[in-house]
Write a protein that holds these residues in place. Structure first.
Motif, short mmCIF file in Angstrom:
data_model
loop_
_atom_site.label_atom_id
_atom_site.label_comp_id
_atom_site.label_asym_id
_atom_site.label_seq_id
_atom_site.Cartn_x
_atom_site.Cartn_y
_atom_site.Cartn_z
N ALA A 385 0.83 -1.20 0.00
CA ALA A 385 0.00 0.00 0.00
C ALA A 385 0.87 1.26 0.00
N GLU A 386 1.95 1.23 0.77
CA GLU A 386 2.87 2.37 0.78
C GLU A 386 3.47 2.59 -0.61
N SER A 466 4.04 3.71 14.04
CA SER A 466 3.86 3.85 12.60
C SER A 466 4.31 2.59 11.87
N ASP A 467 5.48 2.05 12.23
CA ASP A 467 5.96 0.83 11.59
C ASP A 467 5.05 -0.35 11.91
N ASP A 472 1.02 -4.35 10.18
CA ASP A 472 -0.37 -4.84 10.21
C ASP A 472 -0.91 -4.95 8.79
N ALA A 473 -0.64 -3.92 7.98
CA ALA A 473 -1.13 -3.95 6.60
C ALA A 473 -0.50 -5.07 5.80
N THR A 648 -0.44 -17.61 12.31
CA THR A 648 -1.48 -16.84 11.63
C THR A 648 -0.84 -15.74 10.79
N ILE A 649 -1.34 -15.56 9.58
CA ILE A 649 -0.89 -14.45 8.75
C ILE A 649 -2.10 -13.87 8.03
N GLY A 650 -2.13 -12.58 7.93
CA GLY A 650 -3.23 -11.89 7.25
C GLY A 650 -2.67 -10.80 6.36
N GLY A 651 -3.41 -9.72 6.22
CA GLY A 651 -2.95 -8.58 5.44
C GLY A 651 -2.64 -8.95 4.00
N GLU A 652 -1.75 -8.19 3.40
CA GLU A 652 -1.40 -8.38 2.00
C GLU A 652 -0.77 -9.75 1.75
N ALA A 653 0.05 -10.23 2.69
CA ALA A 653 0.77 -11.49 2.50
C ALA A 653 -0.15 -12.70 2.45
N ALA A 654 -1.34 -12.58 3.02
CA ALA A 654 -2.27 -13.71 3.02
C ALA A 654 -2.70 -14.08 1.61
#
Length: 656
Positions: A385-386, A466-467, A472-473, A648-654
């Protein structure tokens, strides 16, 4: 600055028959260099090689760089039918000489100094002659061979021919016509350019240095300074001189200057053997983050490349480190800032070098939106996203705005390997092994200042938060702490260099088959990655943190159907330490084993590429697009690592 093809095209159209080498690699290497010159009907006239001739230890350390440049002379002049090129030796000078343009008795060499210089010039000249070339020596402003008296002394104590440079001679207090008559038997190379003595006098009066001489436009278009161009050319022809005539204009314009104002036709243009040097632009830069990599690598190189960069401002969160490093590099306190935002608000900068820790997405975005080119150390960002915001901002500027600091992609050994590898259909296997000791082992030589201990707690907490949001994203809010540390600290913090190197050799990884992690007790431990690139090429990474291992070591091995190659990288922060390239290839009915070591500094080459991007808009080899491709691979690795850890993994990497 225009690129090599544009420069060669201009010279061809204007009837020039030669060109100087410029920075090693600028015109290419091996067959690329020869084909570029042949395509434009140009021969190599010479090439600048400055060495610290007055410092015995520094000279011994720098001498291997002469062999590297002579290798390029061999490559360029193979089959050259015109007169051979002249390796153009020059003294490196010193900070004291650069601070005193025009010279003087107080900054001149003593008898011992001249003895050292003469001995070292003889050594370098013999090395040049052993390679089949004849050396020439260039007197130059702000070096120990600058004034007419120093040039006379040089000619008395050496047997090397002289490059007579009309512009530097004028600024050194000499008369080009009188000097030509006096020294014509020793002149084997001529640089013709014009200069204004009044600019030098103004700089000396204001206690300026050599950068001020260039920035003040002491070197001007032919015919508009203190050189009697027609008189000099008539005198040169009367001597029967039959060597190269190098047409130069040493100018350091600011971005936004009208380039047409610098493109004056010479008043007297000889018919043969000419060359034009590209115009340099001095960029005002700010450096953000004054930690280990800044102190050991980038600040010393920025100081070395005073011809490209003016260090105008620095910034760091630590007030102590900011004051210490700012003072060390001569940055006044009013140009020392606590953060990037204050720097951008308070300075008129052309570019920023971003050397902070953590994700650089937000800081790089600030620079681009301010219209300031940015050199960004890895990682580019934690999340995709960044990067999308960076892409959008760069598109809005209408030109490349960011160079990502992957120094290995500028390493001459890597570039040579890329040229000599076969097509992908012949590639079989690539293995990367990294043995990573503690940071203190890698930087013991650098005499770094103590780490910052006075950063305000509230500032640190905001950065950490911030990091964390960016992680999280990328990985999801519920991702375990171990996975977050390995992703940010190892995969993006170290392995990203090797991910990028693999991409440059065989393209981005298409699939990550398995990731294994162990030795957590020796955090961050060891990671093994098994992956597949295009055309089924198999790729393995083995990364090991070994705190007490004696030295950093990185090996990249490539096997293909017709041979093998191995790159051996040493401590990355030790400037001009060569990477070793070993090649095993077929040679008729036999085998050819070759070893290449090139001391050209990769970190310096990426700074030169950054200058070209910021000055002329030349797209860098490592930009936002390459950074995005590498973060996508990093998220593939993170997803496979999470599976092996049953995490558990989520966000973009999921969905990677």
């Amino acid at each position: 600055m225009p690129g090599p093809d544009e420069i060669c095209t201009v010279l061809e159209k204007r009837g020039y028959s030669g060109i100087d080498l410029g920075p090693v690699g600028f015109l290419g290497r091996d067959h690329r260099l020869r084909s570029r010159l042949e395509e434009h009907g140009l021969s190599l006239a010479g090439g600048w090689i400055d060495l610290p001739f007055t410092d015995a230890d520094a000279f011994d350390a720098a001498l291997p760089s002469l062999s590297v440049v002579l290798d390029v002379f061999d490559e360029a002049s193979s089959g050259q039918h015109a007169r051979p090129p002249l390796p153009t030796l020059a003294d490196s000078g010193s900070d004291r000489r650069r601070a005193n343009p025009g010279g003087g008795k107080d900054v001149a060499l003593d008898l011992e100094g001249w003895t050292v210089l003469a001995r070292n010039v003889a050594t370098a000249a013999q090395l040049v002659r052993n390679r089949g070339f004849e050396p020439t020596f260039h007197h130059h402003a702000c070096t120990y061979v600058e004034t007419p008296e120093e040039i006379e002394r040089f000619l008395d104590c050496t047997d090397v021919g002289l490059t007579l440079d009309t512009g530097h001679l004028i600024l050194g207090g000499g008369d080009p016509l009188e000097s030509l008559e006096q020294w014509n038997e020793r002149v084997n190379h001529v640089h013709i350019k014009d200069a204004r003595v009044d600019v030098l006098r103004s700089v000396v009066r204001d206690k300026g240095d050599m950068r001020d001489v260039w920035a003040g436009k002491a070197f001007v278009p032919l015919g508009s300074g203190d050189l009697d161009v027609d008189g000099f050319m008539d005198a040169l022809l009367r001597t029967g001189y039959d060597g190269w005539l190098v047409v130069e204009q040493d100018s350091i314009p600011r971005p936004g200057d009208d380039p047409q104002a610098r493109r004056r036709a010479p008043c007297h243009q000889p018919e043969r053997h000419q060359k034009v040097d590209p115009v340099m632009t001095l960029l005002r830069i700010g450096v953000v983050g004054l930690g280990a990599v800044a102190q050991s690598v980038h600040l010393p190189l920025i100081k070395r490349r005073w011809d490209l960069f003016d260090l105008a401002a620095v910034a760091d969160l630590s007030p102590t480190l900011l004051a210490q490093v700012g003072a060390q590099y001569g940055v006044p306190s009013e140009h020392q800032h606590q953060n990037l935002a204050d720097m951008l608000d308070g300075e008129e900068l052309d570019a920023v070098v971003l050397l902070t820790s953590g994700s650089h997405g937000g800081a790089a975005l600030q620079c681009i939106e301010a219209g300031v080119a940015v050199f960004c150390e890895k990682p580019l960002a934690f999340s995709l996203a960044e990067i999308q915001l960076l892409r959008k901002a760069e598109h809005g500027q209408g030109r490349p705005m960011l160079l990502l600091g992957y120094m290995k992609e500028y390493d001459p050994a890597v570039l040579t390997l890329k040229e000599r590898l076969p097509g992908m259909k012949d590639m079989r296997f690539l293995n990367v092994e990294v043995l990573h000791p503690a940071g203190s082992a890698q930087l013991a030589f650098a005499n770094l200042r103590p780490g910052a201990r006075d950063i305000p707690a509230e500032v640190l907490s905001k950065l950490v938060a911030s990091d964390a949001a960016k992680l999280d994203a990328a990985l999801g809010q519920d991702s375990p702490e171990l996975l977050r540390r390995l992703y940010s600290g190892v995969i993006l913090g170290s392995l990203i260099h090797d991910i990028a190197l693999v991409r440059s050799l065989v393209g981005p990884l298409q699939k990550v088959d398995a990731v294994h992690y162990w030795a957590e007790q020796d955090e961050p431990g060891s990671i093994e990655i098994s992956a597949t690139a295009a055309d089924g090429v198999r790729v393995h990474f083995n990364w090991h943190y070994l705190a007490d291992y004696p030295v950093y070591r990185e090996t990249v091995t490539v096997h293909h159907t017709t041979g093998s190659a191995k790159l051996e990288f040493g401590v990355p922060y030790l400037l001009n330490a060569p990477t070793t390239l070993q090649m095993t290839e077929k040679a008729g009915a036999g085998v050819s084993d070759s070893v290449t070591r090139d001391v050209t500094e990769a970190f310096e080459q990426e700074l030169v590429a950054f200058h070209r991007m910021a000055d002329s808009g030349e797209a860098p080899p490592t930009g936002i697009g390459e950074g995005e491709a590498d973060v996508r691979v990093a998220q593939l690795i993170a997803a496979a690592l999470a599976a092996s850890l049953h995490a558990t993994i989520g966000g973009e990497a999921a969905s990677a």
